[in-house]
Design a protein around this motif. Structure first.
Motif, PDB file in Angstrom:
ATOM      1  N   ARG A  97     104.731-112.033  14.119  1.00 35.62           N
ATOM      2  CA  ARG A  97     105.024-111.032  15.146  1.00 35.62           C
ATOM      3  C   ARG A  97     104.426-111.463  16.485  1.00 35.62           C
ATOM      4  O   ARG A  97     105.018-111.209  17.544  1.00 35.62           O
ATOM      5  CB  ARG A  97     104.450-109.687  14.704  1.00 35.62           C
ATOM      6  CG  ARG A  97     104.639-108.534  15.701  1.00 35.62           C
ATOM      7  CD  ARG A  97     104.143-107.228  15.102  1.00 35.62           C
ATOM      8  NE  ARG A  97     104.310-106.101  16.010  1.00 35.62           N
ATOM      9  CZ  ARG A  97     105.422-105.390  16.135  1.00 35.62           C
ATOM     10  NH1 ARG A  97     106.483-105.702  15.402  1.00 35.62           N
ATOM     11  NH2 ARG A  97     105.503-104.374  16.983  1.00 35.62           N
ATOM     12  N   TYR A  98     103.268-112.111  16.457  1.00 32.67           N
ATOM     13  CA  TYR A  98     102.561-112.479  17.673  1.00 32.67           C
ATOM     14  C   TYR A  98     102.640-113.978  17.978  1.00 32.67           C
ATOM     15  O   TYR A  98     102.630-114.369  19.145  1.00 32.67           O
ATOM     16  CB  TYR A  98     101.091-112.065  17.555  1.00 32.67           C
ATOM     17  CG  TYR A  98     100.931-110.653  17.068  1.00 32.67           C
ATOM     18  CD1 TYR A  98     101.246-109.568  17.890  1.00 32.67           C
ATOM     19  CD2 TYR A  98     100.511-110.374  15.760  1.00 32.67           C
ATOM     20  CE1 TYR A  98     101.129-108.261  17.436  1.00 32.67           C
ATOM     21  CE2 TYR A  98     100.393-109.067  15.301  1.00 32.67           C
ATOM     22  CZ  TYR A  98     100.704-108.020  16.129  1.00 32.67           C
ATOM     23  OH  TYR A  98     100.606-106.726  15.676  1.00 32.67           O
ATOM     24  N   TYR A  99     102.726-114.809  16.924  1.00 30.81           N
ATOM     25  CA  TYR A  99     102.642-116.261  17.110  1.00 30.81           C
ATOM     26  C   TYR A  99     103.928-116.998  16.724  1.00 30.81           C
ATOM     27  O   TYR A  99     104.035-118.200  16.927  1.00 30.81           O
ATOM     28  CB  TYR A  99     101.476-116.825  16.284  1.00 30.81           C
ATOM     29  CG  TYR A  99     100.144-116.237  16.667  1.00 30.81           C
ATOM     30  CD1 TYR A  99      99.403-116.756  17.725  1.00 30.81           C
ATOM     31  CD2 TYR A  99      99.607-115.145  15.977  1.00 30.81           C
ATOM     32  CE1 TYR A  99      98.182-116.215  18.081  1.00 30.81           C
ATOM     33  CE2 TYR A  99      98.383-114.585  16.328  1.00 30.81           C
ATOM     34  CZ  TYR A  99      97.686-115.128  17.375  1.00 30.81           C
ATOM     35  OH  TYR A  99      96.479-114.588  17.732  1.00 30.81           O
ATOM     36  N   MET A 184      99.758-113.626  23.868  1.00 32.27           N
ATOM     37  CA  MET A 184     100.228-114.340  22.700  1.00 32.27           C
ATOM     38  C   MET A 184     101.596-114.985  22.989  1.00 32.27           C
ATOM     39  O   MET A 184     102.266-114.620  23.967  1.00 32.27           O
ATOM     40  CB  MET A 184     100.364-113.389  21.511  1.00 32.27           C
ATOM     41  CG  MET A 184      99.110-112.592  21.185  1.00 32.27           C
ATOM     42  SD  MET A 184      97.701-113.594  20.706  1.00 32.27           S
ATOM     43  CE  MET A 184      96.629-113.393  22.146  1.00 32.27           C
ATOM     44  N   SER A 186     104.286-114.338  21.720  1.00 32.63           N
ATOM     45  CA  SER A 186     105.289-113.272  21.693  1.00 32.63           C
ATOM     46  C   SER A 186     105.338-112.465  22.981  1.00 32.63           C
ATOM     47  O   SER A 186     106.254-111.679  23.193  1.00 32.63           O
ATOM     48  CB  SER A 186     104.981-112.314  20.540  1.00 32.63           C
ATOM     49  OG  SER A 186     103.723-111.675  20.778  1.00 32.63           O
ATOM     50  N   HIS A 188     102.767-110.354  23.635  1.00 30.15           N
ATOM     51  CA  HIS A 188     101.770-109.301  23.437  1.00 30.15           C
ATOM     52  C   HIS A 188     100.442-109.729  24.070  1.00 30.15           C
ATOM     53  O   HIS A 188     100.015-110.873  23.932  1.00 30.15           O
ATOM     54  CB  HIS A 188     101.527-109.047  21.950  1.00 30.15           C
ATOM     55  CG  HIS A 188     102.650-108.366  21.238  1.00 30.15           C
ATOM     56  ND1 HIS A 188     103.756-109.054  20.754  1.00 30.15           N
ATOM     57  CD2 HIS A 188     102.851-107.059  20.914  1.00 30.15           C
ATOM     58  CE1 HIS A 188     104.569-108.202  20.157  1.00 30.15           C
ATOM     59  NE2 HIS A 188     104.053-106.990  20.242  1.00 30.15           N
ATOM     60  N   GLY A 190      96.572-109.389  23.739  1.00 30.54           N
ATOM     61  CA  GLY A 190      95.696-109.007  22.646  1.00 30.54           C
ATOM     62  C   GLY A 190      94.248-109.381  22.870  1.00 30.54           C
ATOM     63  O   GLY A 190      93.915-110.180  23.752  1.00 30.54           O
ATOM     64  N   TRP A 242      96.450-105.521  19.818  1.00 29.69           N
ATOM     65  CA  TRP A 242      97.421-105.949  20.827  1.00 29.69           C
ATOM     66  C   TRP A 242      98.054-104.722  21.461  1.00 29.69           C
ATOM     67  O   TRP A 242      98.355-103.732  20.768  1.00 29.69           O
ATOM     68  CB  TRP A 242      98.528-106.793  20.189  1.00 29.69           C
ATOM     69  CG  TRP A 242      98.045-108.078  19.605  1.00 29.69           C
ATOM     70  CD1 TRP A 242      97.942-109.292  20.225  1.00 29.69           C
ATOM     71  CD2 TRP A 242      97.609-108.294  18.250  1.00 29.69           C
ATOM     72  NE1 TRP A 242      97.459-110.228  19.348  1.00 29.69           N
ATOM     73  CE2 TRP A 242      97.239-109.647  18.138  1.00 29.69           C
ATOM     74  CE3 TRP A 242      97.476-107.454  17.133  1.00 29.69           C
ATOM     75  CZ2 TRP A 242      96.769-110.197  16.949  1.00 29.69           C
ATOM     76  CZ3 TRP A 242      96.994-107.991  15.954  1.00 29.69           C
ATOM     77  CH2 TRP A 242      96.658-109.357  15.865  1.00 29.69           C
TER      78      TRP A 242
END
Length: 270
Positions: A97-99, A184, A186, A188, A190, A242
């Motif tokens: 989701r983030y990476y 990130m 994505s 986001h 965080g 995040w």
């Protein structure tokens, strides 16, 4: 090779620790982030483990998050290609989701954990085949730092000045130029909040029949996208949060994760 390496990790006065008792059998849950407007994870893992072959491994074990429990193994090849393997409900509710945008591959795998001693862990994965063993150690400096960090309130992770002081401490511990907060792959934004950290004293890994070599400390931090990982092996306990980018997407994904479809969703950590 992407990174120049220090071939040996300096010897350090170590203290025995019992991580197996602390980290085994943690309760699993879908929870709420500690800060409004955020999504989160809470648990532990190996932030990063570089090897002298140029490979890098990482482990994330999050029994608690906004979307439910999961485990992941990250792998970077000597050429710089990242993969994230997920043992959990979905790719959009775990580390990809983030990476994920910085990865050449994301997918599902079975990840098993076995504590073989108070601070010795064996990580195995089915596909790709992985057998990774490691032992963590503390030092007098880490013992003091962990006691102070665990006593500080979460609010101390928000001011930039306090974040910077923690980043400088991480540099002094040999982790290189890590960042506790940032954007990130994505998009986001965080904040990583390690409460306790321990050095990886020994590690060995065989991935699809290939021995990854000896653990090393790098002169330059490995990166996934623009996010730096530690320059040496470190096991950390803590959480991350995040900022929610799209409230509607977040609420929809959270609702779906509460009622997974058993016909289509991959089962959680086994």
């Amino acid at each position: 090779m992407l990174d120049s390496t220090v071939r040996t990790i300096p010897s350090e006065v170590t203290a025995m620790i019992d991580l197996a008792s602390r980290l085994s059998g943690l309760p699993e849950s879908r929870g709420q982030a500690p800060w409004p407007g955020h999504e989160y994870v809470k648990g532990w893992g190996v932030f990063g483990q570089p090897f002298d072959s140029g490979h890098v491994l990482a482990l994330r074990v999050f029994p608690e998050s906004s979307f439910g429990p999961y485990r992941t193994v990250w792998h970077r090849t000597p050429d710089g290609d990242w993969s994230i393997h997920v043992d959990g409900q979905g790719l959009d509710t775990s580390c990809p989701r983030y990476y994920g945008p910085a990865c050449q591959h994301t997918g599902f795998a079975r990840i098993q954990l076995a504590w073989t001693g108070p601070a010795s862990l064996r990580v195995t994965m089915d596909s790709p085949s992985l057998d990774w063993t490691l032992t963590a150690r503390s030092t007098p400096v880490l013992t003091v730092m962990n006691a102070v960090s665990s006593a500080l309130p979460l609010a101390t992770w928000r001011p930039r000045l306090l974040l910077r002081s923690r980043e400088l401490m991480a540099r002094a511990l040999g982790l290189g130029s890590v960042q506790m907060a940032g954007v990130m792959p994505s998009g986001h934004t965080g904040t990583l909040m390690p409460e306790r950290m321990y050095y990886i004293a020994d590690a060995r890994a065989v991935l699809d029949g290939v021995d990854l070599g000896r653990p090393v400390r790098l002169n330059r931090n490995p990166r996934i996208g623009e996010v730096p990982l530690p320059a040496r092996g470190i096991l950390a306990i803590g959480q991350a949060a995040w900022q929610i980018r799209d409230r509607a997407e977040y609420e929809r994904t959270r609702a779906q994760s509460a009622h997974p479809d058993p016909k289509t969703d991959d089962p959680g950590p086994g």
